[in-house]
Design a protein around this motif. Sequence first.
Motif, mmCIF file in Angstrom:
data_model
loop_
_atom_site.group_PDB
_atom_site.id
_atom_site.type_symbol
_atom_site.label_atom_id
_atom_site.label_comp_id
_atom_site.label_asym_id
_atom_site.label_seq_id
_atom_site.Cartn_x
_atom_site.Cartn_y
_atom_site.Cartn_z
ATOM 1 N N ARG A 154 -0.658 -0.026 -9.305
ATOM 2 C CA ARG A 154 -1.982 -0.127 -8.686
ATOM 3 C C ARG A 154 -2.885 -1.102 -9.453
ATOM 4 N NH1 ARG A 154 -3.542 4.308 -5.163
ATOM 5 N NH2 ARG A 154 -1.808 5.755 -4.961
ATOM 6 N N GLN B 107 2.306 1.620 -3.444
ATOM 7 C CA GLN B 107 1.300 2.085 -4.399
ATOM 8 C C GLN B 107 1.025 3.573 -4.231
ATOM 9 O OE1 GLN B 107 -1.867 -0.807 -3.712
ATOM 10 N NE2 GLN B 107 -1.291 -1.913 -5.590
ATOM 11 N N ARG B 108 0.975 4.038 -2.995
ATOM 12 C CA ARG B 108 0.770 5.476 -2.753
ATOM 13 C C ARG B 108 1.926 6.293 -3.324
ATOM 14 N NH1 ARG B 108 -0.903 3.530 2.205
ATOM 15 N NH2 ARG B 108 1.098 4.067 3.169
ATOM 16 N N ALA B 109 3.135 5.757 -3.202
ATOM 17 C CA ALA B 109 4.323 6.476 -3.672
ATOM 18 C C ALA B 109 4.561 6.296 -5.173
ATOM 19 C CB ALA B 109 5.549 5.996 -2.895
ATOM 20 N N GLY B 110 3.796 5.416 -5.824
ATOM 21 C CA GLY B 110 3.979 5.167 -7.245
ATOM 22 C C GLY B 110 5.106 4.190 -7.543
ATOM 23 N N GLU C 136 0.831 -1.199 0.000
ATOM 24 C CA GLU C 136 0.000 0.000 0.000
ATOM 25 C C GLU C 136 0.870 1.255 0.000
ATOM 26 O OE1 GLU C 136 -2.367 -0.823 3.453
ATOM 27 O OE2 GLU C 136 -3.833 -2.000 2.312
ATOM 28 N N GLU C 137 1.939 1.236 0.801
ATOM 29 C CA GLU C 137 2.876 2.365 0.829
ATOM 30 C C GLU C 137 3.499 2.551 -0.553
ATOM 31 O OE1 GLU C 137 7.268 3.351 2.680
ATOM 32 O OE2 GLU C 137 5.963 2.012 3.826
#
Length: 192
Positions: free
Chosen positions: A150, A143-146, A140-141
């Motif tokens: 996703r 994915q948030r940071a790219g 999740e971290e």
Amino acid sequence: MGRPKQFDPETAVEQAMQIFWRRGYAGTTPQCLVDTLGIGKGSLYNAFGGKRQLFDLALRRYLDAQAAAMDDLLDESGPVKERLSRALHLVAETDLADHERRGCMAMNTAVEFGQSDEALTTAVLGMLDRADRTLRALVEEGQRAGDISRAHDPEDLAALLLNTITGLRVMARVEPGPARIKRAIDTTLNLL
């Protein structure tokens, strides 16, 4: 008044963990434990209750140490994919460098006992559940940071990573070298 213990129980659990890890539960006799720990059978039973109780303590010690080590590796700074790569490669390198090729005591226990012992199954599943939560949070971290695509659900990617780790631990027991394991790691990371 009873005689004072002539051994350190914590050291004895550590030594027992090494024996069980190397030989498995079935391959470790009470006599082997007594000989290795340098204690009498009476002391073994008085201090720990018996072979099974000592195995439970040894497995718990192993599980706690593995969880702490995984948390330390994954809590490092940097992009998530790089942290995962370092962690996976370190696990593989450590297992392959072990001249006894013990693999993972938790996975060895799962293979030895399967579903035949509810308490041991619960203990191993507890470790796997904890690792899954840690990996899901990392995905999740990322994915948030790219850093991680996703395109897939974090829960699915965490399951893939967990399966990769457990598979690596089992493969490292018999693989003659790192090539196939390295390919599995690299492919898993590329799928992220």
